[in-house]
Design a protein around this motif. Structure first.
Motif, PDB file in Angstrom:
ATOM      1  N   MET A   1       0.848  -1.208   0.000  1.00  0.00           N
ATOM      2  CA  MET A   1       0.000   0.000   0.000  1.00  0.00           C
ATOM      3  C   MET A   1       0.883   1.258   0.000  1.00  0.00           C
ATOM      4  SD  MET A   1      -3.016   1.097   2.649  1.00  0.00           S
ATOM      5  CE  MET A   1      -4.310   0.072   1.975  1.00  0.00           C
ATOM      6  N   ARG A  32      -3.727   8.074   5.723  1.00  0.00           N
ATOM      7  CA  ARG A  32      -3.451   8.877   4.528  1.00  0.00           C
ATOM      8  C   ARG A  32      -3.433  10.379   4.826  1.00  0.00           C
ATOM      9  NH1 ARG A  32      -3.830   6.236  -0.474  1.00  0.00           N
ATOM     10  NH2 ARG A  32      -3.442   4.051  -0.095  1.00  0.00           N
ATOM     11  N   GLU A 216      -9.691  -4.938   3.403  1.00  0.00           N
ATOM     12  CA  GLU A 216      -9.642  -5.151   1.958  1.00  0.00           C
ATOM     13  C   GLU A 216     -10.729  -4.379   1.213  1.00  0.00           C
ATOM     14  OE1 GLU A 216      -7.889  -9.343   0.952  1.00  0.00           O
ATOM     15  OE2 GLU A 216      -9.444  -9.594   2.474  1.00  0.00           O
ATOM     16  N   GLY A 219      -9.544   0.181   0.060  1.00  0.00           N
ATOM     17  CA  GLY A 219      -8.737   0.757  -1.026  1.00  0.00           C
ATOM     18  C   GLY A 219      -9.560   1.583  -2.009  1.00  0.00           C
TER      19      GLY A 219
END
Ligand SMILES: NC(=O)c1ccc[n+]([C@@H]2O[C@H](COP(=O)([O-])OP(=O)(O)OC[C@H]3O[C@@H](n4cnc5c(N)ncnc54)[C@H](O)[C@@H]3O)[C@@H](O)[C@H]2O)c1
Length: 247
Positions: A1, A32, A216, A219
């Motif tokens: 990632m 992020r 999962e 993303g």
């Protein structure tokens, strides 16, 4: 990632972030660079603790307009204008049509669908002022599958796709995008009640034949809420290991 801080200087509201997929989304957005307003029926203290000072918890019911006013006030006081809204909280009891009553139908619509509308009413004005915004409604791949006892839920999850499409048209010229994400069977409290046999039947219909972990699912949500997805709106992204295929 990637470790790029794609969401720095963004303020993100994530509903239902006390556990499961919502908690994974909140943590990933913070990784992020986003500041996160974590919303759940009870203030999601574990999620806030996992993120640290870039998170604040709010106890609110997403079907209640007053709950959204509280979310907006705490967000403004803590971090400033909200730019990202992830409507993830859901109500999902299983009732075949013979057992489904009007109260359950209405509660399903109100938690799963009214919340999307209420959040838009609350946050579109500031997003328009700032010429930037991202709405992601968490739908479900069950809208395209043979799942019994979930007519109310499937109706609400289909409604999320419809609302995101319609809202996208109204706000597009102010840098605001609106998309839906459709997870498949994911390892959370929501799917704990399912037996091994039922899960296996689902996996066998997927290209990737195993249970998804909440991490999962995030993303595509990171992508949709980033600048990379600025020209993508009104879409429904399926994240289910290749079970339900559209288009
Ligand atoms: N788990 C799956 O297999 C799966 C599959 C497809 C779609 N989804 C969707 O993904 C989303 C997350 O699912 P999950 O499995 O993590 O669910 P979950 O039940 O583990 O978590 C949902 C969270 O939402 C909160 N919540 C419920 N009602 C609320 C309300 N009125 N106001 C505020 N918070 C409320 C709950 O307290 C809980 O913390 C839901 O929209 C669900 O429909 C899940």
């Amino acid at each position: 990632m990637t470790t790029l801080l794609t969401h720095q200087n963004r303020v993100a509201v994530v509903t239902g972030s006390g556990r499961g997929i919502g908690a994974a989304i909140a943590v990933a957005l913070a990784q992020r660079g986003a500041k996160v307003v974590a919303v759940d029926l009870q203030s999601p203290s574990a999620t806030v603790a996992a993120i640290g000072r870039n998170a604040v918890g709010v106890a609110a019911d997403v079907s209640d307009p007053n709950g959204w006013a509280t979310v907006a006030r705490v967000a403004e006081e803590s971090f400033g204008d909200v730019g990202i809204v992830i409507n993830n909280a859901a109500f999902y009891p299983n009732h075949p049509i013979e057992e489904l009553d009007l109260d359950t139908w209405r509660k399903t619509m109100s938690v799963n669908l009214d919340a999307q509308f209420l959040s838009a009413k609350q946050f579109v004005p500031a997003m328009r002022r700032n010429k930037w915004g991202r709405f992601v409604g968490i739908s479900s791949n069950s809208i395209g599958l043979t799942v019994k006892g979930m007519s109310h839920y499937i109706a609400s999850k289909m409604g999320i796709v419809g609302f995101m499409r319609g809202l996208a048209n109204d706000v597009a010229n102010d840098g605001i995008t609106c998309n839906a994400v459709l997870p498949g069977l994911t390892h959370t409290v929501a799917t704990e009640a399912q037996g091994e046999e039922q899960r296996r039947a689902t996996w066998q219909a997927q290209a990737i034949q195993r249970f998804a972990e909440p991490e999962e699912i995030v993303g595509p949500i990171l992508f949709l809420t980033s600048d990379d997805a600025a020209f993508m709106t009104g879409q429904a992204l399926v994240v289910d290991g290749g079970q339900y295929r559209v288009g």
